[in-house]
Design a protein around this motif. Structure first.
Motif, PDB file in Angstrom:
ATOM      1  N   ALA A 205      12.579  -7.101  17.136  1.00 36.21           N
ATOM      2  CA  ALA A 205      13.684  -6.546  16.340  1.00 36.21           C
ATOM      3  C   ALA A 205      13.165  -6.042  14.996  1.00 36.21           C
ATOM      4  CB  ALA A 205      14.757  -7.614  16.133  1.00 36.21           C
ATOM      5  N   MET A 206      12.198  -6.751  14.427  1.00 35.42           N
ATOM      6  CA  MET A 206      11.648  -6.325  13.130  1.00 35.42           C
ATOM      7  C   MET A 206      10.891  -5.012  13.271  1.00 35.42           C
ATOM      8  SD  MET A 206      10.553  -9.998  11.672  1.00 35.42           S
ATOM      9  CE  MET A 206       9.781  -9.572  10.117  1.00 35.42           C
ATOM     10  N   LEU A 207      10.150  -4.874  14.391  1.00 35.53           N
ATOM     11  CA  LEU A 207       9.424  -3.625  14.642  1.00 35.53           C
ATOM     12  C   LEU A 207      10.404  -2.462  14.756  1.00 35.53           C
ATOM     13  CD1 LEU A 207       6.837  -5.003  17.140  1.00 35.53           C
ATOM     14  CD2 LEU A 207       6.228  -3.445  15.316  1.00 35.53           C
ATOM     15  N   SER A 208      11.458  -2.680  15.505  1.00 34.17           N
ATOM     16  CA  SER A 208      12.422  -1.609  15.732  1.00 34.17           C
ATOM     17  C   SER A 208      13.157  -1.253  14.425  1.00 34.17           C
ATOM     18  CB  SER A 208      13.364  -2.061  16.855  1.00 34.17           C
ATOM     19  OG  SER A 208      14.632  -1.583  16.676  1.00 34.17           O
ATOM     20  N   TRP A 209      13.459  -2.259  13.609  1.00 37.55           N
ATOM     21  CA  TRP A 209      14.132  -2.014  12.311  1.00 37.55           C
ATOM     22  C   TRP A 209      13.240  -1.158  11.408  1.00 37.55           C
ATOM     23  CZ3 TRP A 209      18.844  -2.725  10.247  1.00 37.55           C
ATOM     24  CH2 TRP A 209      18.961  -2.635   8.864  1.00 37.55           C
ATOM     25  N   GLN A 210      11.956  -1.503  11.335  1.00 36.68           N
ATOM     26  CA  GLN A 210      11.057  -0.738  10.463  1.00 36.68           C
ATOM     27  C   GLN A 210      10.868   0.680  10.985  1.00 36.68           C
ATOM     28  OE1 GLN A 210       8.015  -2.140   8.241  1.00 36.68           O
ATOM     29  NE2 GLN A 210       9.110  -3.990   7.703  1.00 36.68           N
ATOM     30  N   GLN A 211      10.823   0.791  12.311  1.00 30.76           N
ATOM     31  CA  GLN A 211      10.641   2.126  12.887  1.00 30.76           C
ATOM     32  C   GLN A 211      11.839   3.022  12.533  1.00 30.76           C
ATOM     33  OE1 GLN A 211      11.807   2.973  16.708  1.00 30.76           O
ATOM     34  NE2 GLN A 211      11.332   5.022  15.971  1.00 30.76           N
ATOM     35  N   LYS A 212      13.032   2.442  12.546  1.00 34.77           N
ATOM     36  CA  LYS A 212      14.239   3.236  12.253  1.00 34.77           C
ATOM     37  C   LYS A 212      14.449   3.457  10.768  1.00 34.77           C
ATOM     38  CE  LYS A 212      16.987   1.809  16.210  1.00 34.77           C
ATOM     39  NZ  LYS A 212      17.374   0.466  16.612  1.00 34.77           N
ATOM     40  N   ASN A 213      13.935   2.557   9.918  1.00 38.26           N
ATOM     41  CA  ASN A 213      14.312   2.596   8.509  1.00 38.26           C
ATOM     42  C   ASN A 213      13.202   2.935   7.530  1.00 38.26           C
ATOM     43  OD1 ASN A 213      17.240   1.792   8.474  1.00 38.26           O
ATOM     44  ND2 ASN A 213      16.358   0.201   9.777  1.00 38.26           N
ATOM     45  N   SER A 214      11.968   3.109   8.013  1.00 39.42           N
ATOM     46  CA  SER A 214      10.914   3.463   7.062  1.00 39.42           C
ATOM     47  C   SER A 214      10.929   4.974   6.855  1.00 39.42           C
ATOM     48  CB  SER A 214       9.549   2.996   7.573  1.00 39.42           C
ATOM     49  OG  SER A 214       9.297   3.583   8.813  1.00 39.42           O
ATOM     50  N   PRO A 215      10.500   5.446   5.679  1.00 41.07           N
ATOM     51  CA  PRO A 215      10.497   6.885   5.412  1.00 41.07           C
ATOM     52  C   PRO A 215       9.782   7.698   6.498  1.00 41.07           C
ATOM     53  CG  PRO A 215      10.118   5.697   3.391  1.00 41.07           C
ATOM     54  CD  PRO A 215      10.147   4.664   4.479  1.00 41.07           C
ATOM     55  N   LEU A 216       8.686   7.192   7.063  1.00 41.29           N
ATOM     56  CA  LEU A 216       7.964   7.947   8.093  1.00 41.29           C
ATOM     57  C   LEU A 216       8.576   7.779   9.481  1.00 41.29           C
ATOM     58  CD1 LEU A 216       4.218   7.388   7.042  1.00 41.29           C
ATOM     59  CD2 LEU A 216       5.708   9.324   6.517  1.00 41.29           C
ATOM     60  N   ARG A 217       9.586   6.901   9.590  1.00 42.29           N
ATOM     61  CA  ARG A 217      10.296   6.656  10.880  1.00 42.29           C
ATOM     62  C   ARG A 217       9.338   6.301  12.020  1.00 42.29           C
ATOM     63  NH1 ARG A 217      13.644   7.570   7.479  1.00 42.29           N
ATOM     64  NH2 ARG A 217      15.598   8.718   7.741  1.00 42.29           N
ATOM     65  N   ARG A 218       8.335   5.501  11.703  1.00 41.99           N
ATOM     66  CA  ARG A 218       7.452   4.990  12.754  1.00 41.99           C
ATOM     67  C   ARG A 218       6.819   3.695  12.271  1.00 41.99           C
ATOM     68  NH1 ARG A 218       1.948   5.514  12.202  1.00 41.99           N
ATOM     69  NH2 ARG A 218       1.121   6.984  10.701  1.00 41.99           N
ATOM     70  N   THR A 219       6.348   2.906  13.222  1.00 45.37           N
ATOM     71  CA  THR A 219       5.582   1.734  12.824  1.00 45.37           C
ATOM     72  C   THR A 219       4.126   2.163  12.645  1.00 45.37           C
ATOM     73  OG1 THR A 219       5.343   1.197  15.152  1.00 45.37           O
ATOM     74  CG2 THR A 219       7.059   0.020  13.951  1.00 45.37           C
ATOM     75  N   VAL A 220       3.348   1.298  12.005  1.00 45.64           N
ATOM     76  CA  VAL A 220       1.943   1.656  11.794  1.00 45.64           C
ATOM     77  C   VAL A 220       1.078   1.080  12.917  1.00 45.64           C
ATOM     78  CG1 VAL A 220       2.139   1.903   9.298  1.00 45.64           C
ATOM     79  CG2 VAL A 220       1.541  -0.334  10.251  1.00 45.64           C
ATOM     80  N   THR A 221      -0.126   1.620  13.049  1.00 45.04           N
ATOM     81  CA  THR A 221      -1.068   1.166  14.089  1.00 45.04           C
ATOM     82  C   THR A 221      -2.262   0.474  13.416  1.00 45.04           C
ATOM     83  OG1 THR A 221      -2.395   3.173  13.979  1.00 45.04           O
ATOM     84  CG2 THR A 221      -0.493   3.208  15.474  1.00 45.04           C
ATOM     85  N   ILE A 222      -3.058  -0.202  14.260  1.00 43.62           N
ATOM     86  CA  ILE A 222      -4.258  -0.838  13.693  1.00 43.62           C
ATOM     87  C   ILE A 222      -5.238   0.231  13.186  1.00 43.62           C
ATOM     88  CG2 ILE A 222      -4.021  -2.973  15.009  1.00 43.62           C
ATOM     89  CD1 ILE A 222      -6.328  -2.015  16.822  1.00 43.62           C
ATOM     90  N   ASP A 223      -5.146   1.437  13.728  1.00 47.59           N
ATOM     91  CA  ASP A 223      -6.029   2.507  13.233  1.00 47.59           C
ATOM     92  C   ASP A 223      -5.559   3.026  11.866  1.00 47.59           C
ATOM     93  OD1 ASP A 223      -7.724   2.379  15.473  1.00 47.59           O
ATOM     94  OD2 ASP A 223      -6.260   3.504  16.638  1.00 47.59           O
ATOM     95  N   ASP A 224      -4.237   3.055  11.654  1.00 48.85           N
ATOM     96  CA  ASP A 224      -3.732   3.408  10.311  1.00 48.85           C
ATOM     97  C   ASP A 224      -4.285   2.428   9.282  1.00 48.85           C
ATOM     98  OD1 ASP A 224      -2.056   5.467  11.272  1.00 48.85           O
ATOM     99  OD2 ASP A 224      -0.389   4.077  11.620  1.00 48.85           O
ATOM    100  N   VAL A 225      -4.191   1.135   9.628  1.00 47.89           N
ATOM    101  CA  VAL A 225      -4.685   0.114   8.693  1.00 47.89           C
ATOM    102  C   VAL A 225      -6.207   0.247   8.545  1.00 47.89           C
ATOM    103  CG1 VAL A 225      -4.856  -2.360   8.220  1.00 47.89           C
ATOM    104  CG2 VAL A 225      -2.779  -1.449   9.284  1.00 47.89           C
ATOM    105  N   GLY A 226      -6.884   0.519   9.661  1.00 45.65           N
ATOM    106  CA  GLY A 226      -8.345   0.661   9.626  1.00 45.65           C
ATOM    107  C   GLY A 226      -8.791   1.759   8.673  1.00 45.65           C
TER     108      GLY A 226
END
Ligand code: NAD
Length: 264
Positions: A205-226
């Motif tokens: 549910a937290m993943l889906s909330w962030q995906q819907k509500n973050s400015p970029l409208r997506r969750t991040v990946t381990i490659d983004d963090v990398g």
């Protein structure tokens, strides 16, 4: 830009499998020429980490459970013997009893509070102190945190308190080691599906909330963090220390759900 990490040697702590944030960071560093050593927690995880290390050209693997300080000392001794020095460390370690990553924070037990703080927070300070001794020519240190440190997230509970202390540690360590040319930073990552992430109740549910509500409208990946870690661990960020750098699709700047989310 190629070869940003050529000639740099670093220790990666916290790869459990190929979904781990530490693995995303390892790939980004190795692609730019870094030479890596890995720790693993227990032989079962070691079997998974070994082939991953081989993928990035490393055969330097060491067992380490941060609750056992002798195993941390052994890691530092092994690095000193093989490399003689260290340019960077990545601390991507966190743990709390799953049964307390739900319900009320107020119900946290003394035992789990202490254990969570030692593994998820104090271990960074203990490792930093030892690693700094091998950074005679300067270096960089990076740990991983989450926005539950500054704002209340359901179920994150004692981990939020530990991450707040971890972030404060980053600032104190940065001040301690700045004159030695050692930089200390953290990445505050948005939620990612990993072993540790799955321990938090309602993670989906937290993943889906962030995906819907973050400015970029997506969750991040381990490659983004990398890739952000590559910046913080390389000379590109040589003027940056004591920083908590958000890699969360911008979620931390928001103050309410998007209007689309409110209307659906
Ligand atoms: P993960 O399960 O892949 O990694 C957690 C690592 O911690 C594992 O490798 C595990 O072996 C290690 N660990 C736990 N207890 C340990 C101990 N006593 N000694 C040594 N190692 C120990 O999960 P991850 O999500 O990649 O977690 C890495 C870091 O990122 C953690 O600090 C976590 O809190 C943080 N983080 C995760 C998210 C997320 O949504 N997944 C978001 C922000 C921050």
């Amino acid at each position: 830009m190629n070869g940003l990490m050529n000639g740099k040697r670093g220790l990666i702590m916290g790869v459990a499998n190929n979904h781990s944030i530490a693995w995303g960071i390892s790939k980004a560093l190795a692609a730019q020429g870094a030479e890596l050593a890995f720790t693993y927690q227990g032989e079962a995880l070691g079997k998974r980490v070994k082939p991953l290390a081989a993928e990035v050209g490393s055969d330097f693997l060491l067992p380490c459970d941060v609750e056992d300080i002798a195993s941390v000392d052994a890691v530092i001794a092994a690095i000193k013997e093989r490399w003689g020095r260290l340019d960077f460390i990545v601390h991507a370690i966190g743990f709390s009893d799953k049964s307390e990553l739900k319900g009320l924070y107020a119900d946290t037990t003394r035992d789990n509070f202490s254990r969570t703080m030692v593994i998820s927070c104090f271990s960074f300070t203990e490792i930093a102190r030892r690693a700094a001794e091998l950074m005679s020519e300067g270096g960089t240190m990076l740990t991983l945190t989450y926005g539950g440190s500054t704002r209340v997230m359901p179920n994150y509970n004692v981990m939020g308190v530990a991450k707040a202390a971890l972030e404060a540690s980053v600032r104190y360590l940065a001040a301690d080691y700045g004159t030695r040319g050692i930089r200390v930073n953290a990445i505050s990552a948005g939620p990612i599906r990993t072993l540790a992430g799955a321990g938090i109740s309602d993670a989906r549910a937290m993943l889906s909330w962030q995906q819907k509500n973050s400015p970029l409208r997506r969750t991040v990946t381990i490659d983004d963090v990398g890739n952000s870690a590559l910046y913080l661990l390389s000379d590109l960020s040589r003027g940056v220390t004591g920083e908590i750098h958000y890699v969360d699709s911008g979620y931390n700047i928001t103050s309410m759900p998007t209007l689309e989310a409110l209307r659906t």
